[in-house]
Structure formats: structure tokens, C-alpha cells
Design an enzyme around this catalytic site. Structure first.
Site, PDB file in Angstrom:
ATOM      1  N   ASN A   1      78.532  62.074  57.138  1.00 54.06           N
ATOM      2  CA  ASN A   1      78.648  60.632  56.896  1.00 54.06           C
ATOM      3  C   ASN A   1      78.969  59.982  58.238  1.00 54.06           C
ATOM      4  O   ASN A   1      80.093  60.098  58.722  1.00 54.06           O
ATOM      5  CB  ASN A   1      79.752  60.373  55.862  1.00 54.06           C
ATOM      6  N   TRP A   2      77.982  59.329  58.799  1.00 51.89           N
ATOM      7  CA  TRP A   2      78.168  58.764  60.147  1.00 51.89           C
ATOM      8  C   TRP A   2      78.997  57.487  60.154  1.00 51.89           C
ATOM      9  O   TRP A   2      79.312  56.961  61.225  1.00 51.89           O
ATOM     10  CB  TRP A   2      76.800  58.499  60.789  1.00 51.89           C
ATOM     11  N   LYS A   3      79.299  56.954  58.989  1.00 51.68           N
ATOM     12  CA  LYS A   3      80.079  55.707  58.903  1.00 51.68           C
ATOM     13  C   LYS A   3      79.480  54.658  59.852  1.00 51.68           C
ATOM     14  O   LYS A   3      78.270  54.571  59.951  1.00 51.68           O
ATOM     15  CB  LYS A   3      81.562  55.999  59.171  1.00 51.68           C
TER      16      LYS A   3
ATOM     17  N   HIS B   1      82.662  55.581  48.229  1.00 51.93           N
ATOM     18  CA  HIS B   1      83.449  56.207  49.300  1.00 51.93           C
ATOM     19  C   HIS B   1      84.814  55.525  49.385  1.00 51.93           C
ATOM     20  O   HIS B   1      84.937  54.320  49.133  1.00 51.93           O
ATOM     21  CB  HIS B   1      82.710  56.075  50.638  1.00 51.93           C
TER      22      HIS B   1
ATOM     23  N   GLU C   1      86.481  54.409  51.736  1.00 56.83           N
ATOM     24  CA  GLU C   1      86.525  53.202  52.571  1.00 56.83           C
ATOM     25  C   GLU C   1      85.921  52.004  51.850  1.00 56.83           C
ATOM     26  O   GLU C   1      86.363  50.872  52.024  1.00 56.83           O
ATOM     27  CB  GLU C   1      85.842  53.488  53.923  1.00 56.83           C
TER      28      GLU C   1
ATOM     29  N   GLU D   1      87.145  63.757  48.024  1.00 56.13           N
ATOM     30  CA  GLU D   1      87.705  63.434  49.336  1.00 56.13           C
ATOM     31  C   GLU D   1      89.085  62.820  49.150  1.00 56.13           C
ATOM     32  O   GLU D   1      89.202  61.607  48.911  1.00 56.13           O
ATOM     33  CB  GLU D   1      86.809  62.426  50.063  1.00 56.13           C
TER      34      GLU D   1
ATOM     35  N   GLY E   1      90.066  61.430  58.024  1.00 56.03           N
ATOM     36  CA  GLY E   1      90.305  60.939  59.383  1.00 56.03           C
ATOM     37  C   GLY E   1      91.729  61.146  59.864  1.00 56.03           C
ATOM     38  O   GLY E   1      92.154  60.545  60.849  1.00 56.03           O
TER      39      GLY E   1
ATOM     40  N   SER F   1      88.634  65.516  56.995  1.00 57.15           N
ATOM     41  CA  SER F   1      88.992  66.265  58.203  1.00 57.15           C
ATOM     42  C   SER F   1      88.402  67.671  58.250  1.00 57.15           C
ATOM     43  O   SER F   1      89.068  68.610  58.685  1.00 57.15           O
ATOM     44  CB  SER F   1      90.520  66.316  58.366  1.00 57.15           C
TER      45      SER F   1
ATOM     46  N   GLY G   1      82.985  63.338  58.245  1.00 52.42           N
ATOM     47  CA  GLY G   1      82.896  62.098  58.995  1.00 52.42           C
ATOM     48  C   GLY G   1      82.907  62.384  60.486  1.00 52.42           C
ATOM     49  O   GLY G   1      81.888  62.689  61.105  1.00 52.42           O
ATOM     50  N   GLY G   2      84.105  62.309  61.075  1.00 54.34           N
ATOM     51  CA  GLY G   2      84.278  62.405  62.532  1.00 54.34           C
ATOM     52  C   GLY G   2      83.512  63.536  63.195  1.00 54.34           C
ATOM     53  O   GLY G   2      82.868  63.329  64.236  1.00 54.34           O
TER      54      GLY G   2
HETATM   55  P1  13P Z   1      86.586  62.718  58.319  1.00 54.96           P
HETATM   56  O1  13P Z   1      85.754  63.999  58.345  1.00 54.96           O
HETATM   57  O2  13P Z   1      86.471  61.942  59.586  1.00 54.96           O
HETATM   58  O3  13P Z   1      87.972  62.972  57.840  1.00 54.96           O
HETATM   59  O4  13P Z   1      85.874  61.776  57.205  1.00 54.96           O
HETATM   60  C1  13P Z   1      85.652  62.286  55.941  1.00 54.96           C
HETATM   61  C2  13P Z   1      84.817  61.325  55.188  1.00 54.96           C
HETATM   62  O5  13P Z   1      85.259  60.239  54.843  1.00 54.96           O
HETATM   63  C3  13P Z   1      83.435  61.707  54.889  1.00 54.96           C
HETATM   64  O6  13P Z   1      82.851  60.831  53.974  1.00 54.96           O
END
Ligand code: 13P
Length: 246
Positions: free
Chosen positions: A9-11, A96, A98, A167, A173, A211, A232-233
């Protein structure tokens, strides 16, 4: 062989040009392996770039990070499921954390989005997960069950199309992970929820996110309840991502 999904997920990272560069490097290192799928969720503006670069390579899937529940209309700034599909998406994230916690999306809206995706033959990846205080109060399963209610009323055939990503909000994050055992407990609960509605246990795909990094992905995937990871990250750096997938 069981399914193993590595979903990035590149956000709000990587525009179209960055995405093209990323895919060029990634694909030069990528070899398809049976049972392993690599999913990319780029920003909407980069969807066509990723879809074109992936060019139907075996084991690669492209998805949107969010869609609106209507097909079209006066919804400034939104994209619809058919638009995402036209841009090359085969799937989309829904709900998600967020979207829920920064943009105030409700379970009701999430449910409508799932239905919009199913109407347009896109795979919904429904994200669920509890906040830290909810876990500390022992309410994790209750919270997840409440979020799964977004799927209420779907028949077994429709539910069988849905992927769930667990999640925990406190793990996103933050560098903190659920242990494989903690994640497996929630995954088992989700699998039983689907089974009670007619979806065979082996057909339910549940990802873990929060994470996930190259150094903790192995023990998570060693847990049979975990069918893949949503990252994500660690997914926006091509070296890290290639290493994790390898
Ligand atoms: P991180 O891997 O940065 O914790 O993000 C997880 C995430 O929200 C994937 O959708």
C-alpha cells in the site's frame, strides 16, 4: 500450495513517474513463483502507470487505495470503481484505518464501497483493526466483528470474493507488530465469521498489516492463519520491497 500475497500500500507516495521507475527496477528482479502474488496499491494517479508497467505479468495484481460507492456523480475529488477499473485496477482497499480515522469513514460507507467493487468485478480488500485502547480493554474481537458487519447481507458467493486485511491501528507505521500468535487469533476469528456464512475456511484470504518489514515477515508468514501481508512503509522502497518479496 497455499496462497501467499505480498501487498504494497503505497499510500500518498510515488507519482506516475516514480511508479514507472519502481516497477522497472522491481520487475528486473522479479520471477513469478507458484502460489506467490505481489499486489500494488498505488495512488490513483499512478494506477495506469503501474498497470501498464506490470503488463499482465504472472502473479502481479494492481489495485486502488479507495473508491467511492457511486459509479459517477458530483463528488469532487473522488474516483469510482468503474473508473479505477478503467485505469487498470483489479482490486481496491476499503476501510483502511487512515480512511476511517483521518477521514471519518463509517462502516456503513465501507459496506457500500464493498458492494460497488463487487458490482464492477473488482476484489475488495476490507481492512479491519482495533485501536490500542480497544486492545487493552480486551475489545479486539468485538471491534473487528463490528467492522465485518460492513459485509452483512452479502451471500456466500459474494463473501468468497472479499479479502480481509487485519491491521491493528496501533501497529501501523509505529514499528510495533502484533505477534504472529496475536494476529493468528484474530485471523482465526475472521475465518470463522466467514465459515459461519458459508465460505469454506481454505477459501478465505486474510492478510496481516502493521509495520511488516523484511526482518519480521518470515515468522508472520510461517503462521498458517496468515495468507499474506499488507505493507505500507517497507513497500515504497524498491530494494526493501524486492528483498521482502524474495
Ligand atoms: P506500515 O507497514 O507502514 O505500518 O503500514 C501498514 C499499512 O497501513 C498498510 O495498509
Amino acid at each position: 500450495m497455499s496462497r501467499r500475497i505480498f501487498a504494497g500500500n503505497w499510500k500518498m507516495h510515488l507519482g506516475p513517474e516514480d511508479a514507472r521507475q519502481f516497477l522497472k527496477v522491481f520487475l528486473s528482479r522479479y520471477r513469478h513463483e507458484a502460489g506467490r502474488e505481489v499486489w500494488f496499491f498505488p495512488a490513483a494517479v499512478a494506477l495506469p502507470a503501474v498497470a501498464e508497467a506490470a503488463g499482465g505479468r504472472a502473479g502481479i495484481v494492481v489495485g486502488a487505495q479507495n473508491v467511492h460507492w457511486e459509479d459517477q456523480g458530483a463528488f469532487t475529488g473522488e474516483i469510482s470503481a468503474p473508473m479505477a477499473r478503467q485505469a487498470g485496477a483489479q482490486a481496491a482497499l476499503v476501510g483502511h484505518s487512515e480512511r476511517r480515522h483521518i477521514f471519518g469513514e463509517t462502516d456503513e460507507q465501507t459496506g457500500r464501497k464493498v458492494r460497488a467493487l463487487l458490482r464492477h468485478q473488482l476484489t475488495p480488500v476490507l481492512c479491519v483493526g482495533e485501536k490500542l485502547e480497544e486492545r487493552e480493554q480486551g475489545h479486539t474481537l468485538q471491534v473487528v466483528e463490528g467492522q465485518l458487519a460492513a459485509l452483512a447481507g452479502l451471500d456466500a458467493a459474494a463473501l468468497g470474493q472479499v479479502i480481509v486485511a487485519y491491521e491493528p491501528v496501533w501497529a501501523i507505521g509505529t514499528g510495533k507488530n502484533a505477534t504472529p500468535k496475536d494476529a493468528a487469533e484474530v485471523h482465526g476469528f475472521i475465518r470463522a465469521w466467514f465459515a459461519a456464512r458459508g465460505v469454506a475456511e481454505r477459501h478465505t484470504t486474510i492478510l496481516y498489516g502493521g509495520s511488516v518489514k523484511p526482518d519480521n515477515v518470515k515468522p508472520l508468514l510461517a503462521e498458517p492463519e496468515i495468507n499474506g501481508v499488507l505493507v505500507g512503509g517497507a513497500s515504497v522502497n524498491v530494494a526493501t520491497w524486492s528483498e521482502m518479496v524474495r
